[in-house]
Design an enzyme around this catalytic site. Structure first.
Site, short mmCIF file in Angstrom:
data_model
loop_
_atom_site.label_atom_id
_atom_site.label_comp_id
_atom_site.label_asym_id
_atom_site.label_seq_id
_atom_site.Cartn_x
_atom_site.Cartn_y
_atom_site.Cartn_z
N TYR A 43 0.41 -2.95 4.82
CA TYR A 43 0.56 -2.71 3.37
C TYR A 43 -0.70 -3.13 2.61
O TYR A 43 -1.03 -2.59 1.55
CB TYR A 43 1.81 -3.43 2.85
CG TYR A 43 2.38 -2.82 1.59
CD1 TYR A 43 2.78 -1.49 1.53
CD2 TYR A 43 2.51 -3.58 0.43
CE1 TYR A 43 3.29 -0.93 0.37
CE2 TYR A 43 3.03 -3.03 -0.73
CZ TYR A 43 3.41 -1.71 -0.75
OH TYR A 43 3.92 -1.17 -1.91
N LYS A 77 0.58 -4.92 -5.70
CA LYS A 77 1.96 -5.19 -6.14
C LYS A 77 2.09 -6.62 -6.67
O LYS A 77 2.85 -6.87 -7.61
CB LYS A 77 2.96 -4.93 -5.01
CG LYS A 77 3.12 -3.46 -4.62
CD LYS A 77 3.52 -2.57 -5.79
CE LYS A 77 3.92 -1.17 -5.34
NZ LYS A 77 4.02 -0.24 -6.48
P1 NAD Z 1 6.09 9.28 -4.54
O1 NAD Z 1 4.93 9.72 -3.73
O2 NAD Z 1 7.23 10.20 -4.67
O3 NAD Z 1 5.63 8.82 -6.00
C1 NAD Z 1 4.36 8.28 -6.27
C2 NAD Z 1 3.89 8.96 -7.54
O4 NAD Z 1 2.66 8.39 -7.99
C3 NAD Z 1 3.65 10.46 -7.36
O5 NAD Z 1 4.45 11.19 -8.25
C4 NAD Z 1 2.18 10.62 -7.71
O6 NAD Z 1 1.91 11.85 -8.36
C5 NAD Z 1 1.99 9.44 -8.64
N1 NAD Z 1 0.57 9.12 -8.84
C6 NAD Z 1 -0.34 8.70 -7.92
N2 NAD Z 1 -1.56 8.62 -8.50
C7 NAD Z 1 -1.41 8.99 -9.81
C8 NAD Z 1 -2.29 9.13 -10.91
N3 NAD Z 1 -3.60 8.87 -10.80
N4 NAD Z 1 -1.78 9.55 -12.10
C9 NAD Z 1 -0.47 9.83 -12.23
N5 NAD Z 1 0.42 9.72 -11.22
C10 NAD Z 1 -0.05 9.31 -10.02
O7 NAD Z 1 6.55 7.90 -3.86
P2 NAD Z 1 7.59 6.76 -4.33
O8 NAD Z 1 7.86 5.99 -3.09
O9 NAD Z 1 8.69 7.34 -5.09
O10 NAD Z 1 6.69 5.82 -5.26
C11 NAD Z 1 7.06 5.43 -6.57
C12 NAD Z 1 6.81 3.94 -6.75
O11 NAD Z 1 7.73 3.20 -5.95
C13 NAD Z 1 5.42 3.46 -6.34
O12 NAD Z 1 4.97 2.47 -7.24
C14 NAD Z 1 5.68 2.82 -4.98
O13 NAD Z 1 4.72 1.84 -4.63
C15 NAD Z 1 7.02 2.19 -5.26
N6 NAD Z 1 7.80 1.76 -4.10
C16 NAD Z 1 8.06 2.64 -3.09
C17 NAD Z 1 8.79 2.21 -2.00
C18 NAD Z 1 9.07 3.16 -0.85
O14 NAD Z 1 9.38 2.68 0.23
N7 NAD Z 1 9.00 4.46 -1.04
C19 NAD Z 1 9.27 0.90 -1.95
C20 NAD Z 1 9.01 0.04 -3.00
C21 NAD Z 1 8.26 0.48 -4.08
#
Ligand code: NAD
Length: 258
Positions: A158, A165
């Site tokens: 990570y 984070k």
């Molecule tokens: P996802 O890929 O569906 O979403 C990530 C989003 O970030 C995308 O829509 C992408 O377009 C956007 N993004 C990236 N760079 C960008 C920029 N420059 N401008 C605007 N938008 C931008 O994946 P997700 O897992 O739904 O991620 C959403 C959040 O949840 C993130 O912060 C991720 O770290 C967090 N998260 C995810 C998990 C997991 O296991 N999937 C767990 C904990 C936290």
């Protein structure tokens, strides 16, 4: 939970496809009566987001482009919201990015450029968005961001995103303190691992999911709807006394020491 967000306008940032956590939040908020504004990252994702939004029962959403590394795009989004919607009650910030090569191997090899990029997209964007949202949250508001256990403990691969984070969780506390006097709450949801586009970039992600199924107190992984319903709670008056908090929605995995 129907009606909990009736009359509220909520901005959803970070839908990429139907697996996105942001889409889970959008569905929960829509079901609870909120009017939604969506931002998507550039034209490449616009069609995806339009297609998904077209499946919602009420067609009252607004869709706007926003690359969060560009101040002028953030300004344009909030100007449109001010003109077309007026008051904003909530923001779901579901955005993070790190280069794939930074999400494997040793953290010590993180490049300067990769470090800055992860912090800019995944952390500074929350600060910029909170600042822009503040003047529109005239009836009080709730800002929710997404974090992960890798910001508290070392999680293999990570790396730079874990450090981002940790910064994000601290940004939540500083923002909560700044915006609290305006009746604006700022919280994070620490979600368990969910198979999304962003998660695909993390090497060994399948093993992480397997470990959760075996060890987490609830013996299952987390899904988007569980995160969505927690965000709904944070947007609603039910959570009116909570700010600066990180709520774990991870089947209880974070309590384990083994
Ligand atoms: P996802 O890929 O569906 O979403 C990530 C989003 O970030 C995308 O829509 C992408 O377009 C956007 N993004 C990236 N760079 C960008 C920029 N420059 N401008 C605007 N938008 C931008 O994946 P997700 O897992 O739904 O991620 C959403 C959040 O949840 C993130 O912060 C991720 O770290 C967090 N998260 C995810 C998990 C997991 O296991 N999937 C767990 C904990 C936290």
């Amino acid at each position: 939970m129907q009606g909990l967000l009736e009359g509220k306008n909520i901005l959803i940032m970070g839908v990429a496809n139907k697996r996105s956590i942001a889409w889970g939040i959008a569905q929960s908020a829509h079901r609870a009566g909120a009017r939604l504004i969506f931002t998507y990252q550039g034209e490449r994702l616009e069609a995806n987001v339009r297609e998904l939004v077209a499946t919602l029962p009420r067609q009252d959403s607004l869709l706007l482009p926003c690359d969060v590394t560009k101040d002028e795009e953030i300004d344009a989004v909030f100007a449109r919201i001010r003109d077309e919607v007026g008051v904003l009650h909530g923001v779901a910030h579901c955005i993070a990015y790190a280069k794939t090569e930074e999400l494997e191997g040793e953290f010590v090899n993180t490049s300067r450029d990769g470090y800055h990029l992860a912090q800019d997209v995944s952390v500074y964007s929350l600060v910029a968005v909170a600042r822009a949202a503040r003047p529109l949250m005239t009836e009080g508001g709730s800002i929710v961001t997404l974090t992960y256990l890798g910001g508290e403990r070392v999680v293999k691969n990570y790396n730079v995103m874990g450090v981002a984070k940790a910064a994000l969780e601290m940004a939540v506390r500083y923002l909560a303190n700044d915006l609290g006097p305006d009746g604006i709450r700022v919280n994070a949801i620490s979600a368990g691992p969910i198979r999304t586009l962003a998660a695909k970039g993390i090497r060994g992600f399948n093993e992480i999911l397997k470990t959760i199924e075996e060890k987490a107190p609830l013996r299952r992984t987390t899904d988007q709807s569980e995160v969505g319903d927690t965000a709904l709670f944070l947007f609603s008056d039910l959570s009116r006394g909570i700010t600066g908090e990180v709520i774990h929605v991870d089947s209880g995995y974070h309590i384990l020491g083994y």
